[in-house]
Design a protein around this motif. Structure first.
Motif, mmCIF file in Angstrom:
data_model
loop_
_atom_site.group_PDB
_atom_site.id
_atom_site.type_symbol
_atom_site.label_atom_id
_atom_site.label_comp_id
_atom_site.label_asym_id
_atom_site.label_seq_id
_atom_site.Cartn_x
_atom_site.Cartn_y
_atom_site.Cartn_z
ATOM 1 N N PRO A 12 8.376 -2.970 0.834
ATOM 2 C CA PRO A 12 7.697 -2.450 -0.357
ATOM 3 C C PRO A 12 6.841 -3.456 -1.120
ATOM 4 N N ARG A 35 10.122 0.812 -9.004
ATOM 5 C CA ARG A 35 9.043 -0.147 -9.259
ATOM 6 C C ARG A 35 8.464 -0.058 -10.669
ATOM 7 N N ASP A 80 0.859 -1.190 0.000
ATOM 8 C CA ASP A 80 0.000 0.000 0.000
ATOM 9 C C ASP A 80 0.894 1.238 0.000
ATOM 10 N N GLN A 81 0.726 2.070 -1.010
ATOM 11 C CA GLN A 81 1.605 3.226 -1.181
ATOM 12 C C GLN A 81 1.568 4.174 0.011
ATOM 13 N N LYS A 82 0.426 4.290 0.670
ATOM 14 C CA LYS A 82 0.305 5.200 1.816
ATOM 15 C C LYS A 82 1.189 4.770 2.986
ATOM 16 N N TRP A 134 11.881 0.333 -4.123
ATOM 17 C CA TRP A 134 10.517 0.839 -4.318
ATOM 18 C C TRP A 134 10.481 1.941 -5.375
ATOM 19 N N GLU A 186 4.854 6.121 1.911
ATOM 20 C CA GLU A 186 5.139 7.531 1.659
ATOM 21 C C GLU A 186 4.850 8.434 2.852
#
Length: 447
Positions: free
Chosen positions: A212, A423, A172-174, A420, A177
């Motif tokens: 990641p 990607r 999950d990108q959240k 990451w 980041e």
């Protein structure tokens, strides 16, 4: 006035009136016809032609009369001629006998033990049998610095159309980041007893991130173990950059101490990268045994063999990856027991074979921890269980730095973040969603 002398045009040079003892002889023309010009007076006269040319004929043919042809094969043969046939036949016979012996010797070396079934899993039930299989849940990288966290989610391990899928997916990108923490101890899902394997965080200040990638790792420790026997896993390996599929075994108990003192059996490992990858991609598999007094003296390189696929890759179709293991030997194979990858005879103590140093890098004396059992197969003389997983990346050297565009450096503190950030390059290479698809798993105990 004297009459002019006219040189003659015919005859030998000696007949010329100009010839004398000081005049060199004229050489015959090599390109001249063997027949001289026919005198006009003989034209139309067959007798004249025959007489003129009789002495200059070079070839004369006639009809061969019956009985005039020589037939040497009807004459009495030389008794030595028969050896021209006999000797090649003897050589051919010896070659056939030698080939037959080599085939027999190869088959004889494959001992046929009696086996009792331990596990026969074809995944037709639609779900993993939790009395046999355990989904491992960790974030610690399993000692290899892997970039995947293993989950119990059906997103990463599931059964579809009667086949087991182990599929890596993006995190999950959240969680990556922004500052976040994943605490597997809090929800009780962590399967490791080591706290650092259960907690991971993203810190945007120092560049550390949560794993990641998410993936799957399952084992049979709960319900299917063997000590000497056979294993066969029919599977199609994944294709995609930096994927690390493995079918392997670990000891149920650490009888001889922490890894690698109690051993590890790698039935098959590979890399998802394509054939152009410098270390070998999904066109190559390897089998290995890990054993040694400590991690710095792991003697795996003494028992490690690679095998290339023939005009294909191991991700194009299903292959049976097998292990046969006894007190006297251990070998791995692909599709048939005769197509062996790694073969190890237990014909001397492994401590002796390892030729380990007297002490480790700290000066501590290394102790012989195996020969006391009296078995040459130690530490591979205990119960082992099966593991199936698809790892992603890692910092232990399985993917060498600087090879084929590797987007991270192993010793960098920001290696997972560097991975990451790349990607868009590697995730697009994951074919069939980067999954290892398993058709069946079979285990037998020697009995």
């Amino acid at each position: 006035m004297a009459a002019a002398l006219t040189p003659q045009r015919s005859g030998t040079p000696e007949s010329s009136p100009f010839a004398d003892s000081n005049t060199p002889a004229m050489r015959a023309n090599p390109f001249a016809s063997p027949y001289t010009s026919r005198p006009v007076s003989t034209a139309g006269s067959s007798t004249g032609i025959r007489n003129a040319h009789l002495s200059q004929r070079y070839f004369h043919s006639r009809r061969v009369q019956k009985g005039e042809v020589e037939k040497p094969w009807l004459q009495k043969k030389d008794p030595r001629e028969k050896w021209v046939t006999i000797i090649p036949l003897i050589g051919l016979g010896i070659g056939i006998l030698l080939a037959g012996f080599l085939v027999y010797d190869g088959l004889r070396s494959v001992v046929n033990h009696k086996y009792c079934p331990v596990l026969a899993e074809d995944f037709s039930g639609g779900a993993l049998n939790d009395r046999i299989w355990t989904k491992e849940v960790e974030v610690g990288g399993f000692g290899n610095g892997q970039f995947d966290m293993t989950t119990k989610s059906d997103e990463n391990v599931f059964i579809k159309d009667g086949q087991l899928w182990i599929k890596p997916t993006l995190q999950d990108q959240k969680l990556i980041e922004t500052n976040n923490v994943v605490d597997l101890l809090a929800d009780g899902s962590c399967t490791s007893s080591v706290p650092t394997n259960c907690i991971v965080a993203t810190n945007t200040t120092n560049g550390t991130i949560i794993n990641p990638v998410k993936s799957g790792r399952i084992n049979t420790k709960k319900g299917a173990t063997i000590k000497y026997g056979r294993v066969e896993v029919k599977a199609k390996l994944p294709a995609g950059d930096w994927l690390w599929p493995a079918i392997w075994m670990m000891p149920v108990k650490e009888t001889y101490g922490a890894w690698p003192r109690s051993g590890e059996i790698d039935i098959v490992e590979s890399r998802g990268n394509n054939y152009t990858y410098a270390q070998g991609g999904n066109n190559i598999i390897s089998s290995a045994l890990h054993w040694g007094p400590d991690a710095a003296n792991d003697a795996w390189w003494r028992t490690n063999v690679k095998r290339s696929a023939l005009h294909t890759t191991y991700s194009k179709s299903y292959h049976t990856f097998g292990l046969e293991w006894s007190e006297k030997y251990l070998f791995t194979y692909v599709d048939t027991r005769l197509l062996q990858v790694l073969y190890t005879n237990f014909d001397e103590p492994l401590w002796q074979r390892g030729a380990f140093p007297l002490s480790n890098s700290n000066g501590t004396r290394l102790q012989d921890i195996w020969s006391q059992t009296g078995r040459d197969s130690t530490p591979f003389d205990q119960e082992f269980y099966l593991i199936l997983n698809v790892a992603v990346g890692g910092t232990n050297g399985w993917f060498e730095d600087g090879k084929s565009g590797k987007p991270w450096v192993d010793h960098s503190p920001t290696a997972p973040r560097d991975f990451w950030n790349a990607r868009d390059r590697w995730h697009s290479t994951w074919q069939n969603e980067g999954a290892m698809v398993v058709d069946s798993v079979k285990m037998w105990q020697q009995c």
